[in-house]
Scaffold this motif. Structure first.
Motif, PDB file in Angstrom:
ATOM      1  N   LEU A 188       0.824  -1.210   0.000  1.00  0.00           N
ATOM      2  CA  LEU A 188       0.000   0.000   0.000  1.00  0.00           C
ATOM      3  C   LEU A 188       0.858   1.260   0.000  1.00  0.00           C
ATOM      4  N   GLY A 189       2.150   1.114   0.174  1.00  0.00           N
ATOM      5  CA  GLY A 189       3.013   2.279   0.301  1.00  0.00           C
ATOM      6  C   GLY A 189       2.842   2.965   1.634  1.00  0.00           C
ATOM      7  N   ALA A 190       2.337   2.229   2.610  1.00  0.00           N
ATOM      8  CA  ALA A 190       2.055   2.801   3.930  1.00  0.00           C
ATOM      9  C   ALA A 190       3.159   2.447   4.920  1.00  0.00           C
ATOM     10  N   GLN A 191       3.254   3.250   5.963  1.00  0.00           N
ATOM     11  CA  GLN A 191       4.265   3.054   6.993  1.00  0.00           C
ATOM     12  C   GLN A 191       3.735   2.144   8.099  1.00  0.00           C
ATOM     13  N   THR A 192       4.646   1.374   8.678  1.00  0.00           N
ATOM     14  CA  THR A 192       4.285   0.655   9.902  1.00  0.00           C
ATOM     15  C   THR A 192       4.347   1.641  11.070  1.00  0.00           C
ATOM     16  N   LEU A 193       3.678   1.291  12.153  1.00  0.00           N
ATOM     17  CA  LEU A 193       3.796   2.073  13.390  1.00  0.00           C
ATOM     18  C   LEU A 193       5.024   1.573  14.148  1.00  0.00           C
ATOM     19  N   GLY A 194       5.343   2.210  15.263  1.00  0.00           N
ATOM     20  CA  GLY A 194       6.500   1.809  16.050  1.00  0.00           C
ATOM     21  C   GLY A 194       6.434   0.337  16.422  1.00  0.00           C
TER      22      GLY A 194
END
Lengths: 171, 159
Positions: free
Chosen positions: A83-89
């Motif tokens: 999705l081109g999305a970032q993971t969280l911490g």
């Protein structure tokens, strides 16, 4: 039953790629944000199981359940990447886990107290997956999330058995 | 559950999109995926879930597990009645083995999930499926087996 680790990871990543990369206006209730939350909680659950090894759960059970959570997190991370999305911490310590799901057992906690906390962590993760169910119609995402939720159900049964409750809860 | 040709299509499409991924931006509704179209009415879809849960209730020797299945049947019947007033179909073929019955129930619910348009119905069916997974693990425990061997629990509908 078959082992679906690689197949599910591929299918979820494929589905995420098909629905496209993250839009500029993504919100906290968007699919990428909700998947990121489930990814973070799956890893937190793995850390919680690591901490429970020989300390609330038999080593082999804790190790197997932690591995399941990390397998699921891999599938979710690949979907996020597609999705081109970032993971969280990424949670790596019990303090990280406690920040996400309050009530981490104290050092002298009993086995059942630790199992109750693990139930709470599993339930928090299930709630995050339920939110995903409302955010997408995509069949492969829904099927994969459902297969993860079902595996969580089997974990819950084992944990409920550990606290002396009926393994099969009602709805 | 999903044909191999459809899986191949998905994976092929994914590869194409991933190859040229960087520049594309889509709206949120695209990310959410299209609503299922041309699907049967939800009352009719849920009738399949009722049938498989009745089968599971009949297969259970443990009264507590059978009671849970019957409670699910009652809940689903109420929803079907409110949606259409229609009479749900019954009977999916017998299954004497409780573990197989639970696996089949989980498979049917997982197959049903993406076909439901209403998010609340999807959540309800998923919640029931999680309870079924707990029942499956309980049965495995009773039989002395590994109650939770899978990272992804997705039984097949066939068989």
């Amino acid at each position: 039953l078959i082992s679906l680790r690689r197949r599910e990871a591929l299918l979820l990543a494929a589905a995420a790629a098909l629905v496209g990369p993250r839009g500029a206006g993504a919100t906290q209730s968007s699919l990428p944000a909700l998947l990121a939350r489930t990814h973070q909680l799956e890893l937190a659950t793995a850390v919680a199981y690591d901490a429970a090894a020989g300390n609330g759960l038999p080593d082999e059970v804790a190790a197997a359940f932690a591995r399941h959570e990390r397998d699921q997190a891999v599938a979710l991370r690949q979907a996020l990447e597609a999705l081109g999305a970032q993971t969280l911490g990424v949670p790596t310590t019990t303090s990280d886990v406690a920040a996400l799901v309050p009530g981490f057992p104290a050092a002298g906690a009993s086995g059942p107290e630790r199992a109750r906390y693990l139930i709470a962590v599993e339930r928090a993760t299930l709630d995050a997956h339920r939110a995903v169910l409302g955010a997408t119609h995509h069949p492969e995402v829904l099927r994969t999330v459902a297969s993860i939720m079902a595996a969580a159900g089997t974990h819950l049964a084992v944990l409920r058995d550990r606290i002396g409750a009926s393994p099969a809860a009602t709805l | 559950v999903v044909s191999s040709s459809r899986r191949g299509l998905l994976l092929g499409g994914a590869a194409l999109l991933l190859a040229g991924c960087g520049a594309r931006t889509v709206a949120e509704e695209d990310v959410a995926g299209p609503a299922p179209e041309g699907e049967r009415p939800e009352a009719e879809l849920l009738a399949g879930a009722i049938a498989v849960k009745e089968m599971a209730a009949a297969a259970h020797e443990d009264p507590a597990l059978a009671r849970i299945e019957r409670a699910h049947v009652a809940r689903l019947r109420g929803i079907v009645q409110s949606l259409s007033g229609g009479r749900p179909a019954v009977g999916t073929g017998g299954e004497d083995d409780p573990e197989r019955a639970e696996e089949r129930t989980i498979a049917v619910l997982q197959d049903l999930l993406p076909r439901l348009r209403d998010p609340e119905l999807r959540r309800l069916v998923a919640d029931m499926m999680v309870v079924d997974a707990q029942q499956l693990a309980a049965l495995r425990l009773q039989a002395g087996g590994d109650p939770a061997p899978e990272s992804f629990l997705a039984p097949r509908t066939a068989g």
